[in-house]
Design an enzyme around this catalytic site. Structure first.
Site, PDB file in Angstrom:
ATOM      1  N   GLU A 199       0.632  -1.217  -0.071  1.00 22.24           N
ATOM      2  CA  GLU A 199       0.037  -0.223   0.006  1.00 22.24           C
ATOM      3  C   GLU A 199       0.897   1.210   0.115  1.00 22.24           C
ATOM      4  O   GLU A 199       1.687   1.594   1.102  1.00 22.24           O
ATOM      5  CB  GLU A 199      -0.741  -0.035   1.214  1.00 22.24           C
ATOM      6  N   GLU A 220     -11.489   3.961   6.034  1.00 25.28           N
ATOM      7  CA  GLU A 220     -10.713   4.427   6.860  1.00 25.28           C
ATOM      8  C   GLU A 220     -10.577   5.638   6.930  1.00 25.28           C
ATOM      9  O   GLU A 220      -9.865   6.598   6.380  1.00 25.28           O
ATOM     10  CB  GLU A 220      -9.256   3.934   6.133  1.00 25.28           C
TER      11      GLU A 220
END
Length: 300
Positions: free
Chosen positions: A140, A233
């Site tokens: 990521e 998130e």
């Protein structure tokens, strides 16, 4: 597509988190990996009882975890943590482990060549372990204010390619909004290795609270054939002025390890209170469900 939540958003017992997600209508929980303290049989029962999946976990690289540290013992300990995270995901029936660079590490400690070599070697070893367990690593990119080595989709893709064919990529639209010239091109670039997708609005608020066009984002994912999870998130903004509007609590005294307290202080104003957190989750779910339904026939 399905919708999940990452449980670092509000540190609390998993019993509480999973029950809330089920009640609100979420499909999954992306769990923060704490292999040493997670009661796996208990978590599996919680998930099954509430009809919630755990598709994957975040290998939270902080608090001394660093796969490209200039200290060999740090790299070894970080690799061990990553392997135990893979085992955790496999036992919970998941299929991916999100691997960001060390959060808060913004200054190199070794040469570019050494850091890259250590990172590739560590991830290759971890991916071999993951492949045997039926799990994929997924690199990521995070924005430059959180880490420095992997910030963009093309960097994550290059790393994944060097690690091997089973290694994938996780993209996060909040970080992409900072680092990518075009988030659409970044999604297209990673189409063959995109394993998972993180979502928050442009200010890292609840989905729908900012300026992102969620029909366009979900449509772009559909266009590359992505049918995995959208994992929420969001974070309350750092605001210590009289204008602060979000009800929050100080992370101190909540039983959190020092690395998590520091992370919360560095990235937000604190910890959500339950009512506010539930409201943000509700708005995000409504926005994402609407976008998924609206783009259902869009298979460009």
């Amino acid at each position: 597509m399905k919708i999940a939540v990452h449980n670092w958003l509000r540190p609390e017992p998993l019993d509480v988190s999973i029950e809330r997600l089920a009640r609100l209508g979420y499909d999954g929980l992306e769990i923060t990996s704490k292999p040493a303290t997670t009661d796996i049989p208990h978590v599996k029962k919680l998930l099954a009882d509430n009809g919630v999946e755990s598709p994957g976990a975040l290998a939270f690289m902080a608090g001394g975890l660093d796969l490209f540290s200039d200290e060999p013992f740090v790299r070894a300990g970080s690799l061990d943590y990553l392997k135990r995270t893979i085992d955790l995901v496999a036992e919970l029936g998941g299929y991916f482990v999100t691997v960001p660079c060390t959060v808060g590490k913004v200054v190199p400690t070794a040469s570019e060549e050494d850091e890259w070599r250590w990172y590739v070697e560590g991830l290759r070893t971890a991916q071999e372990h993951a492949t045997a367990a039926g799990v994929r690593l997924a690199v990521e990119p995070l924005n430059r204010f959180e880490t420095y080595l992997i910030n963009r989709a093309d960097q994550a893709l290059r790393l994944a390619e060097e690690v091997g064919p089973d290694c994938g990529v996780v993209l996060d639209i909040f970080h992409m909004n900072i680092e990518e010239r075009s988030w659409r091109q970044a999604i297209e670039l990673c189409r063959d290795r995109l394993v998972h997708f993180h979502v928050a609005d442009n200010t890292r608020g609840a989905c729908g609270d900012g300026e992102f066009d969620w029909n366009a984002i979900v449509g772009a994912l559909r266009a590359i054939g992505y049918d995995g999870y959208l994992s929420v998130e969001f974070m309350p903004p750092i605001d210590r002025t009289p204008l602060a509007a979000s009800p929050i609590d100080d992370p101190e005294g909540q039983g959190l390890e020092a690395s998590m307290v520091r992370w919360l202080r560095d990235h937000s104003s604190g910890v959500f209170r339950e009512t506010e957190y539930t409201a943000w989750l509700t708005r995000s779910l409504r926005t994402l469900r609407t976008a998924i339904a609206t783009t259902a026939g869009d298979r460009r």
